[in-house]
Scaffold this active site. Structure first.
Site, PDB file in Angstrom:
ATOM      1  N   ARG A 153     122.986  32.755 -28.565  1.00 52.89           N
ATOM      2  CA  ARG A 153     122.575  33.360 -27.298  1.00 52.89           C
ATOM      3  C   ARG A 153     123.786  33.599 -26.401  1.00 52.89           C
ATOM      4  O   ARG A 153     124.558  32.683 -26.136  1.00 52.89           O
ATOM      5  CB  ARG A 153     121.587  32.434 -26.576  1.00 52.89           C
ATOM      6  N   GLY A 203     127.697  26.808 -25.355  1.00 56.08           N
ATOM      7  CA  GLY A 203     128.369  26.796 -26.653  1.00 56.08           C
ATOM      8  C   GLY A 203     128.818  28.177 -27.092  1.00 56.08           C
ATOM      9  O   GLY A 203     129.918  28.350 -27.622  1.00 56.08           O
ATOM     10  N   CYS A 204     127.982  29.162 -26.863  1.00 57.13           N
ATOM     11  CA  CYS A 204     128.314  30.529 -27.289  1.00 57.13           C
ATOM     12  C   CYS A 204     129.467  31.096 -26.460  1.00 57.13           C
ATOM     13  O   CYS A 204     130.309  31.830 -26.989  1.00 57.13           O
ATOM     14  CB  CYS A 204     127.079  31.419 -27.194  1.00 57.13           C
ATOM     15  N   THR A 205     129.512  30.743 -25.191  1.00 58.82           N
ATOM     16  CA  THR A 205     130.623  31.181 -24.344  1.00 58.82           C
ATOM     17  C   THR A 205     131.913  30.512 -24.800  1.00 58.82           C
ATOM     18  O   THR A 205     132.962  31.166 -24.915  1.00 58.82           O
ATOM     19  CB  THR A 205     130.331  30.863 -22.860  1.00 58.82           C
ATOM     20  N   ALA A 262     132.993  32.247 -28.073  1.00 60.13           N
ATOM     21  CA  ALA A 262     133.484  33.611 -27.836  1.00 60.13           C
ATOM     22  C   ALA A 262     134.835  33.590 -27.126  1.00 60.13           C
ATOM     23  O   ALA A 262     135.737  34.363 -27.474  1.00 60.13           O
ATOM     24  CB  ALA A 262     132.467  34.405 -27.027  1.00 60.13           C
TER      25      ALA A 262
END
Length: 159
Positions: free
Chosen positions: A38, A43-45, A48
């Site tokens: 998401r 975590g995804c930030t 990325a």
């Protein structure tokens, strides 16, 4: 999971700006295809941003990077713009590409069951075959892990 040596499934998805990006756009070079659950979550930030901070080193090795989630293009655009990412985030809203890469299915969180994207990464070789597989990755340091593995592979190939 797909295995090392398997053909990487082709895909054609829209990036954060509504432009079409396909796996074959990267034929002849390596490509990191990372799946994340998401946009704009912790975590995804972290993951990325790790790829973005290491992007020049990937490019120095002629390695492309794309991130794929089931977020709509609009969500990816705001995520990419907020952090000024220098690589494509691709929208796979129905999980079709993630399914081809064994990175989509039933998940559980907070007692709820739903379908979603698994945090997996593949390195696709210049010939379109899978060179490395990372399953259920930890976001922090993941880009550096791949870079280290790429350096080890290059060192092994040097006579």
């Amino acid at each position: 999971m797909l295995d090392v040596g398997d053909d990487a499934p082709e895909f054609e998805l829209l990036n954060q700006y509504g432009e079409t990006v396909s796996r074959s756009d990267f034929d002849g070079q390596r490509l990191v295809v990372y799946f994340y659950p998401r946009a704009n979550t912790e975590g995804c930030t972290l993951e990325a941003r790790g790829f973005d901070e290491a992007l020049a080193r990937f490019e120095d090795r002629d390695v492309g990077v794309v991130g794929i989630s089931d977020d709509p293009v609009d969500d990816l655009e705001s995520f990419a713009d907020e952090y000024d990412f220098g690589f494509d985030l691709l929208s796979d809203e129905f999980g079709e590409v993630a399914t081809l890469y064994d990175s989509y299915g039933e998940k559980q969180m907070f007692g709820n069951t739903f379908d979603g994207v698994f945090r997996n990464t593949y390195v696709v070789g210049p010939d379109g075959r899978i060179e490395a597989v990372y399953e259920d990755v930890t976001p922090e340091g993941h880009a550096e892990e791949i870079l280290a593995d790429l350096a080890d592979t290059s060192a092994e190939a040097t006579p």
